[in-house]
Scaffold this active site. Structure first.
Site, short mmCIF file in Angstrom:
data_model
loop_
_atom_site.label_atom_id
_atom_site.label_comp_id
_atom_site.label_asym_id
_atom_site.label_seq_id
_atom_site.Cartn_x
_atom_site.Cartn_y
_atom_site.Cartn_z
N LEU A 421 0.85 -1.19 0.00
CA LEU A 421 0.00 0.00 0.00
C LEU A 421 0.89 1.24 0.00
CD1 LEU A 421 -1.98 -2.27 1.08
CD2 LEU A 421 -3.21 -0.40 2.16
N GLU A 423 1.12 4.10 -2.88
CA GLU A 423 0.82 4.61 -4.21
C GLU A 423 1.94 5.45 -4.80
OE1 GLU A 423 -3.05 3.54 -2.32
OE2 GLU A 423 -1.24 4.59 -1.65
N GLN A 445 -6.78 1.55 -6.32
CA GLN A 445 -7.92 0.74 -5.91
C GLN A 445 -9.21 1.55 -5.97
OE1 GLN A 445 -8.17 -1.26 -1.83
NE2 GLN A 445 -7.27 -2.84 -3.14
N PHE A 446 -9.13 2.81 -5.57
CA PHE A 446 -10.19 3.80 -5.76
C PHE A 446 -9.51 5.10 -6.14
CE2 PHE A 446 -12.11 0.66 -3.03
CZ PHE A 446 -13.42 0.56 -3.49
N ALA A 447 -10.18 5.89 -6.97
CA ALA A 447 -9.59 7.14 -7.40
C ALA A 447 -9.22 8.03 -6.22
CB ALA A 447 -10.55 7.88 -8.34
N ASP A 448 -9.96 7.94 -5.14
CA ASP A 448 -9.70 8.75 -3.95
C ASP A 448 -8.28 8.55 -3.42
OD1 ASP A 448 -12.94 9.15 -2.96
OD2 ASP A 448 -12.43 7.40 -4.15
N PHE A 449 -7.74 7.34 -3.58
CA PHE A 449 -6.44 7.03 -2.99
C PHE A 449 -5.27 7.63 -3.78
CE2 PHE A 449 -8.43 2.80 -1.36
CZ PHE A 449 -9.22 3.52 -0.50
N HIS A 490 -14.51 7.01 -1.04
CA HIS A 490 -14.56 6.01 -2.11
C HIS A 490 -15.49 6.46 -3.24
CE1 HIS A 490 -13.08 3.65 1.30
NE2 HIS A 490 -12.64 2.75 0.43
#
Length: 683
Positions: A421, A423, A445-449, A490
């Protein structure tokens, strides 16, 4: 200071001496030029030369090095012509960045150097990517990257070391511990005693060296590099040293106790090594003077050439063009949707009208949006053996949305890689892979991340080609959007963060046909592409998708419905909201699907505005700062005389995305779209 020559020849010892002397003499000259106003800024490495010189000369010439501010010895050790170095520092075209960046903020593949950006930490992950490329190709090579003790406080340091350890990458992490991060002493930077304590925690070997002893640095790096080429793994080296000047000249050194200067002056890396060579009879006074005069003549000649070079003249067309690497001829046949209501594909709950234009790709299979992306990725993996996929849980698990399900069985874990984890490190590794001629896809995994990798994207990937001509062949996939009661972290539509960043391309398909064609085009494109995929469309939208490999052109909008009452310019889920509302209200409207948000299709927008004169710009992103504002402003500037009503923007509320479905329903723009359509009809 103790020097152990071991079995090194006099020739090797003198080669190290020349390597030490050149950056020292250049620095002494630069400090004079700085006072004369001929150099704008200078980060001095005086007192630290032994680290960069010893480590650079210990490696093979084609092994990559990623230096920092105080590593002039890397550049001179790789025999970069001095006139080009001086031109770089003066902002001349004959430097390495065409006057677009300063100091050591550049790279040169010719000399296998990747320079820093000002954020200090990100180059560590780029080193991981370079080393990964070598490991995948089974090349016995080592990558060397530097960090200061202050910069090692950044999260990028942790991420890069962790990834290198997990993937067993042949990277040497050289920590130059000079006791200060600018003016902040070590005891205000960290609580541990020494950096070698960190090695075992990451699962890697850690060694401490006297960073002022060029022979010790050279021997240590040379020995470790030989082992890493045979048995790939990362190593941490802590080099103890001290800088005898300020962080940069303007900052001064008043914050450093004077006794430290007195102590470390006695350990000067150049003077001590020179004295030892003379004691050993390897160097005599005549040779000492000859070396100095030869280097000084080289410096003066380099300055003469650089000084005679004029400053660059701005060429707007060239400046704009150089933000992106040229796109060659695409390998895949290109198809586009056309506006057509007959033979439409009706899909519940979201409707999409389009027909495949190119009959040569007539063999189709009904595919969901998510399956179309997966199909495009799989076919791209087959076409591009250099393509590497990276992301959390994308290997055996297939990703949280199962886009890469089954890929490990076909392509193996070398090319379909689960990541820790982290990015930032993985995006940075993507740039490193590009430097070695590979392509990469990074799945958020989600655009938020993506916020955790934001710096790498907007400051490293986006600016790399403009700065020094190195493209970043990286696609970042971004599952995005609200509508599933997933809450603030998310559900965000964050595409506008990236449409403001020159050097990136931003893509957002609305249907399965474009989803496959655009992912294939994004991977073919040598530039960094942010690829947005609306999660709500993944399994709610099905269409006949060509089975063969094809591309959908990046930068070109699609008119998915024609009408004469107004124009709705939108993308992503907005295409389906607009289509459904038009059906419900009997609205005759152009519905223009932008598909690409950077660069967006100005000509297509102009055409529909001139035709209808009434315009709504619709997007799921929040209103303030959204792409709709940019397009509305452009229409006002370029199409004002064709407007019959004010341009209307419809977007989500300017709040975070709420969790509870009733709140989320009000947050999203569908109801406001209905109101705005009625308002514009009656204007």
């Amino acid at each position: 200071m103790h020097f152990d020559r071991k079995d090194y020849s006099n020739e090797t010892l003198l080669h190290l001496y020349q390597g030490l002397l050149k950056p020292r003499l250049i620095e002494e000259k630069m400090l004079i030029l700085l006072r004369q106003g001929k150099v704008s800024k200078w980060f001095s490495g005086i007192g630290q030369e032994a680290i960069s010189v010893g480590s650079t000369l210990a490696l093979e010439p084609d092994e990559y090095i990623l230096p920092l501010h105080r590593n002039l010895g890397v550049f001179t050790g790789r025999n970069i012509p001095l006139d080009r170095l001086f031109a770089q520092w003066q902002g001349k075209n004959t430097g390495f960045t065409k006057g677009r960046d300063r100091s050591f903020h550049f790279g040169t593949n010719e000399h296998h150097i990747v320079g820093m950006i000002s954020h200090l930490g990100p180059q560590l992950a780029v080193a991981d990517g370079i080393a990964l490329a070598d490991k995948l190709e089974e090349r016995p090579k080592v990558t060397l990257t530097y960090s200061g003790d202050g910069g090692a406080s950044e999260g990028d340091f942790h991420e890069a070391l962790n990834v290198a350890a997990v993937w067993q990458l042949p990277v040497i992490f050289m920590i130059e511990n000079n006791g200060y991060g600018l003016s902040t002493p070590s005891n205000e930077q960290f609580r541990f005693k020494q950096f070698i304590d960190k090695g075992p925690a990451y699962g890697m070997q850690a060694i401490q060296v006297d960073g002022n002893n060029v022979l010790e640095v050279y021997d240590t790096v040379r020995r470790l590099a030989e082992g890493l080429r045979r048995n790939p793994r990362p190593v941490l080296i802590e080099a103890l040293t001290f800088r005898m000047r300020g962080h940069e000249e303007a900052s001064g050194t008043k914050y450093v106790p004077q006794e430290m200067f007195t102590e470390w002056a006695q350990r000067d890396p150049v003077e001590n090594y020179e004295k030892w060579l003379m004691q050993e009879g390897v160097l005599d006074e005549e040779a000492r003077l000859r070396f100095r005069e030869t280097i000084k003549r080289e410096i003066e000649e380099g300055l003469r050439i650089a000084d005679a070079t004029p400053m660059p003249t701005a060429d707007v067309a060239l400046e704009l063009a150089d933000m992106y690497a040229p796109v060659g001829e695409l390998r895949g046949e290109s198809i586009e949707p056309r506006a057509q209501e007959t033979d439409a594909v009706a899909v519940s709950p979201l409707n999409s009208q389009f027909a495949i234009l190119n009959s040569s790709l007539s063999t189709t299979t009904d595919k969901r949006y998510v399956d179309a992306i997966s199909d495009g990725l799989r076919q791209s993996m087959e076409r591009y053996p250099e393509l590497v996929l990276m992301g959390q849980d994308i290997a055996d698990y297939g990703g949280v949305f199962k886009v890469t399900d089954g890929f490990v069985g076909q392509f193996g874990k070398g090319r379909v890689r689960n990541t820790p984890l982290c990015e930032s490190a993985i995006v940075g590794a993507g740039l490193g892979l590009s430097i070695k001629g590979k392509k990469s896809m990074v799945e958020m995994q989600f655009a938020d991340f993506v916020t955790c990798g934001f710096n790498q994207i907007v400051n490293n990937l986006a600016k790399s080609h403009y700065r020094w001509g190195q493209n970043a062949d990286v696609v970042v996939r971004m599952p995005t959007g609200a509508g599933s009661a997933a809450g603030p972290f998310h559900s965000q539509s964050n595409e506008a963060w990236f449409t403001h960043t020159p050097g990136l391309k931003v893509v957002f398909p609305s249907n399965p046909v474009d989803a496959k064609g655009l992912i294939c085009a994004a991977i073919e494109d040598p530039n960094p592409v942010m690829f947005f995929e609306h999660k709500l469309l993944y399994r709610s939208l099905t269409a006949p998708v060509p089975d063969a490999y094809y591309t959908t052109p990046i930068g070109k909008a699609a008119l998915v419905r024609e009408g004469d009452e107004m124009s709705i310019i939108t993308y992503g889920a907005g295409v389906h909201w607009a289509t459904a509302l038009a059906d419900e209200l009997g609205l005759s409207a152009d519905i223009l699907d932008l598909r690409t948000l950077l660069p967006w299709d100005e000509e297509a927008v102009r055409k529909t505005v001139e035709k209808n004169g009434r315009v709504i710009i619709l997007h799921e992103d929040t209103l303030v700062g959204g792409l709709g504002g940019e397009i509305a402003a452009w229409i006002a500037e370029h199409c004002f005389e064709h407007l019959d009503a004010p341009v209307q923007r419809v977007a989500s509320l300017d709040t975070a995305v709420p969790f509870a479905p009733p709140l989320e329903k009000v947050f999203l723009p569908q109801q406001r779209l209905r109101q705005t359509v009625e308002k514009l009809r009656n204007y």
